[in-house]
Design an enzyme around this catalytic site. Sequence first.
Site, PDB file in Angstrom:
ATOM      1  N   GLN A  97       0.848  -1.201   0.000  1.00  0.00           N
ATOM      2  CA  GLN A  97       0.000   0.000   0.000  1.00  0.00           C
ATOM      3  C   GLN A  97       0.881   1.247   0.000  1.00  0.00           C
ATOM      4  O   GLN A  97       1.705   1.440   0.901  1.00  0.00           O
ATOM      5  CB  GLN A  97      -0.931   0.041   1.221  1.00  0.00           C
ATOM      6  CG  GLN A  97      -1.933   1.193   1.059  1.00  0.00           C
ATOM      7  CD  GLN A  97      -2.789   1.471   2.274  1.00  0.00           C
ATOM      8  OE1 GLN A  97      -2.258   1.738   3.346  1.00  0.00           O
ATOM      9  NE2 GLN A  97      -4.097   1.440   2.110  1.00  0.00           N
ATOM     10  N   TYR A 179      -5.389  10.278   4.196  1.00  0.00           N
ATOM     11  CA  TYR A 179      -4.033  10.460   3.631  1.00  0.00           C
ATOM     12  C   TYR A 179      -4.098  11.325   2.357  1.00  0.00           C
ATOM     13  O   TYR A 179      -5.184  11.770   1.957  1.00  0.00           O
ATOM     14  CB  TYR A 179      -3.354   9.090   3.451  1.00  0.00           C
ATOM     15  CG  TYR A 179      -2.932   8.583   4.816  1.00  0.00           C
ATOM     16  CD1 TYR A 179      -1.648   8.834   5.298  1.00  0.00           C
ATOM     17  CD2 TYR A 179      -3.839   7.967   5.659  1.00  0.00           C
ATOM     18  CE1 TYR A 179      -1.286   8.448   6.578  1.00  0.00           C
ATOM     19  CE2 TYR A 179      -3.489   7.580   6.946  1.00  0.00           C
ATOM     20  CZ  TYR A 179      -2.208   7.827   7.399  1.00  0.00           C
ATOM     21  OH  TYR A 179      -1.839   7.460   8.670  1.00  0.00           O
ATOM     22  N   ARG A 314      -8.282  -5.804  12.192  1.00  0.00           N
ATOM     23  CA  ARG A 314      -7.887  -6.142  13.563  1.00  0.00           C
ATOM     24  C   ARG A 314      -7.889  -7.642  13.845  1.00  0.00           C
ATOM     25  O   ARG A 314      -7.031  -8.122  14.593  1.00  0.00           O
ATOM     26  CB  ARG A 314      -8.785  -5.379  14.538  1.00  0.00           C
ATOM     27  CG  ARG A 314      -8.436  -3.892  14.575  1.00  0.00           C
ATOM     28  CD  ARG A 314      -9.536  -3.063  15.166  1.00  0.00           C
ATOM     29  NE  ARG A 314     -10.686  -2.939  14.271  1.00  0.00           N
ATOM     30  CZ  ARG A 314     -11.827  -2.339  14.593  1.00  0.00           C
ATOM     31  NH1 ARG A 314     -11.966  -1.820  15.792  1.00  0.00           N
ATOM     32  NH2 ARG A 314     -12.803  -2.244  13.719  1.00  0.00           N
TER      33      ARG A 314
HETATM   34  C1  LIG Z   1      -3.597  -0.588  13.861  1.00  0.00           C
HETATM   35  C2  LIG Z   1      -4.293  -0.175  12.574  1.00  0.00           C
HETATM   36  C3  LIG Z   1      -3.559   0.426  11.579  1.00  0.00           C
HETATM   37  C4  LIG Z   1      -4.162   0.792  10.356  1.00  0.00           C
HETATM   38  N1  LIG Z   1      -3.402   1.302   9.340  1.00  0.00           N
HETATM   39  C5  LIG Z   1      -3.941   1.481   8.111  1.00  0.00           C
HETATM   40  C6  LIG Z   1      -3.125   1.803   6.987  1.00  0.00           C
HETATM   41  O1  LIG Z   1      -1.879   1.882   7.064  1.00  0.00           O
HETATM   42  N2  LIG Z   1      -3.735   1.981   5.794  1.00  0.00           N
HETATM   43  C7  LIG Z   1      -5.103   1.865   5.642  1.00  0.00           C
HETATM   44  O2  LIG Z   1      -5.624   2.035   4.532  1.00  0.00           O
HETATM   45  N3  LIG Z   1      -5.898   1.551   6.698  1.00  0.00           N
HETATM   46  C8  LIG Z   1      -5.362   1.314   7.899  1.00  0.00           C
HETATM   47  N4  LIG Z   1      -6.146   0.892   8.945  1.00  0.00           N
HETATM   48  C9  LIG Z   1      -7.580   0.604   8.714  1.00  0.00           C
HETATM   49  C10 LIG Z   1      -7.767  -0.902   8.402  1.00  0.00           C
HETATM   50  O3  LIG Z   1      -7.238  -1.235   7.133  1.00  0.00           O
HETATM   51  C11 LIG Z   1      -9.263  -1.297   8.424  1.00  0.00           C
HETATM   52  O4  LIG Z   1      -9.951  -0.537   7.456  1.00  0.00           O
HETATM   53  C12 LIG Z   1      -9.880  -1.091   9.797  1.00  0.00           C
HETATM   54  O5  LIG Z   1      -9.101  -1.685  10.818  1.00  0.00           O
HETATM   55  C13 LIG Z   1     -11.305  -1.673   9.857  1.00  0.00           C
HETATM   56  O6  LIG Z   1     -11.304  -3.071   9.604  1.00  0.00           O
HETATM   57  P1  LIG Z   1     -11.466  -4.146  10.831  1.00  0.00           P
HETATM   58  O7  LIG Z   1     -12.785  -3.853  11.468  1.00  0.00           O
HETATM   59  O8  LIG Z   1     -11.493  -5.477  10.162  1.00  0.00           O
HETATM   60  O9  LIG Z   1     -10.324  -3.945  11.769  1.00  0.00           O
HETATM   61  C14 LIG Z   1      -5.555   0.567  10.174  1.00  0.00           C
HETATM   62  C15 LIG Z   1      -6.295  -0.023  11.213  1.00  0.00           C
HETATM   63  C16 LIG Z   1      -5.679  -0.410  12.387  1.00  0.00           C
HETATM   64  C17 LIG Z   1      -6.503  -1.096  13.453  1.00  0.00           C
END
Ligand SMILES: Cc1cc2nc3c(=O)[nH]c(=O)nc-3n(C[C@H](O)[C@H](O)[C@H](O)COP(=O)(O)O)c2cc1C
Length: 363
Positions: A97, A179, A314
């Site tokens: 990414q 971003y 997560r």
């Molecule tokens: C610790 C953490 C770091 C994240 N870093 C990014 C990232 O670098 N780029 C991005 O597009 N989304 C990032 N996200 C968002 C995740 O890709 C995702 O959309 C979000 O956690 C919701 O999905 P989930 O409910 O399955 O955790 C991050 C989320 C978490 C929890």
Amino acid sequence: MKLLTEYRAPHLTLPNRVVMAPMTRLRSHADGSPTADVADYYSQRASAGLIVTEGIWPHSSGQSEAWVPGLQTPEHVAAWRRVTASVHAAGGRIFAQLMHGGRKGHPLARIDGSLPAGPSAVSDGDVLHLIDGGKAESLTPRAMTRADIEAAVRHYAAAARNAVDAGFDGVEIHAANSYLVHQFLADNTNLRDDEYGGTPANRMRFALEVTDAVVAQVGSRRTAIRLSPGNPQFGMREQDPAPLYRALVAELDRRDLAYLHLTDNDDYPALADLRPRWHGTLIANVGENRAPTSAEAAERTLRAGHADLVSFGRAFIANPDLVHRITHDLPLAPIREEVLYGRTAEGYSDYPSWTAASATSAA
Ligand SMILES: Cc1cc2nc3c(=O)[nH]c(=O)nc-3n(C[C@H](O)[C@H](O)[C@H](O)COP(=O)(O)O)c2cc1C
């Protein structure tokens, strides 16, 4: 479960529809080279249909925080090659990414000490990790000049080339979650009065220029993009997201990309609205700002026809063998929040698989 079935499309063949979502974990060396722990972490998760890495800065002027990895230098390429080789050896597939912080940044959080720059001088207020181990809020950015915009487009393209040289199967342009590309799309962070601001057509110009530059470098089948229409994270406010995102998705659709990665939102149901406008592979992320994505929610999304694949964030942190656990309906381990970010393997590549955890508890 449909989630566990193979996915075949002209640009992608995956053994299942479980995608690992991009997640920043701050485990790189200070220069932005991923450590050996990073290779362990991703290869442990190689049973995902597809892995999307944490956001990676294309150029040091886009580094949002300390310890975020880069894809700018020969050292970065060499270090990422070890990661991709390890994932491929474990049978996985991995996209990088490309994440440019834009207004999100601080001179003490980045290796080149530069001031952050974004579409306009509108501050973000996000609290960032600094190189000395402390934290500070993003500074108010300076507004990017035309030369800055041209340079940023070149930086994405060069990083995409580096990603392919490093063995990645493709790149995902991060146009979501506050971003740089999202900052151009949103009306409260883009106050420009030139051809990059104002109307939806102008605000999406940068996203399309970046996409076209990346496609020119690595080809459309290796190029993907992530959008989060209406996501209010980090002070983003999009008054009326539908017209812009409909037009943007229609434009992107013509480019035959590897996939569109779309996060759904409470205020604007992006998946339902945009799926009919996208004819290629669509990855849904249904968890943003809510509970972590569950297998049940993912399956419902697939059955509703809103997506071809679903990304889990997560749940993948604490469950390297998430696909195995979904397949056998096994309980998920919880995340250790206090070591979510850190310098070591703790809370990162030390989560055991179900089999390893069972063997330890039986001993
Ligand atoms: C610790 C953490 C770091 C994240 N870093 C990014 C990232 O670098 N780029 C991005 O597009 N989304 C990032 N996200 C968002 C995740 O890709 C995702 O959309 C979000 O956690 C919701 O999905 P989930 O409910 O399955 O955790 C991050 C989320 C978490 C929890």
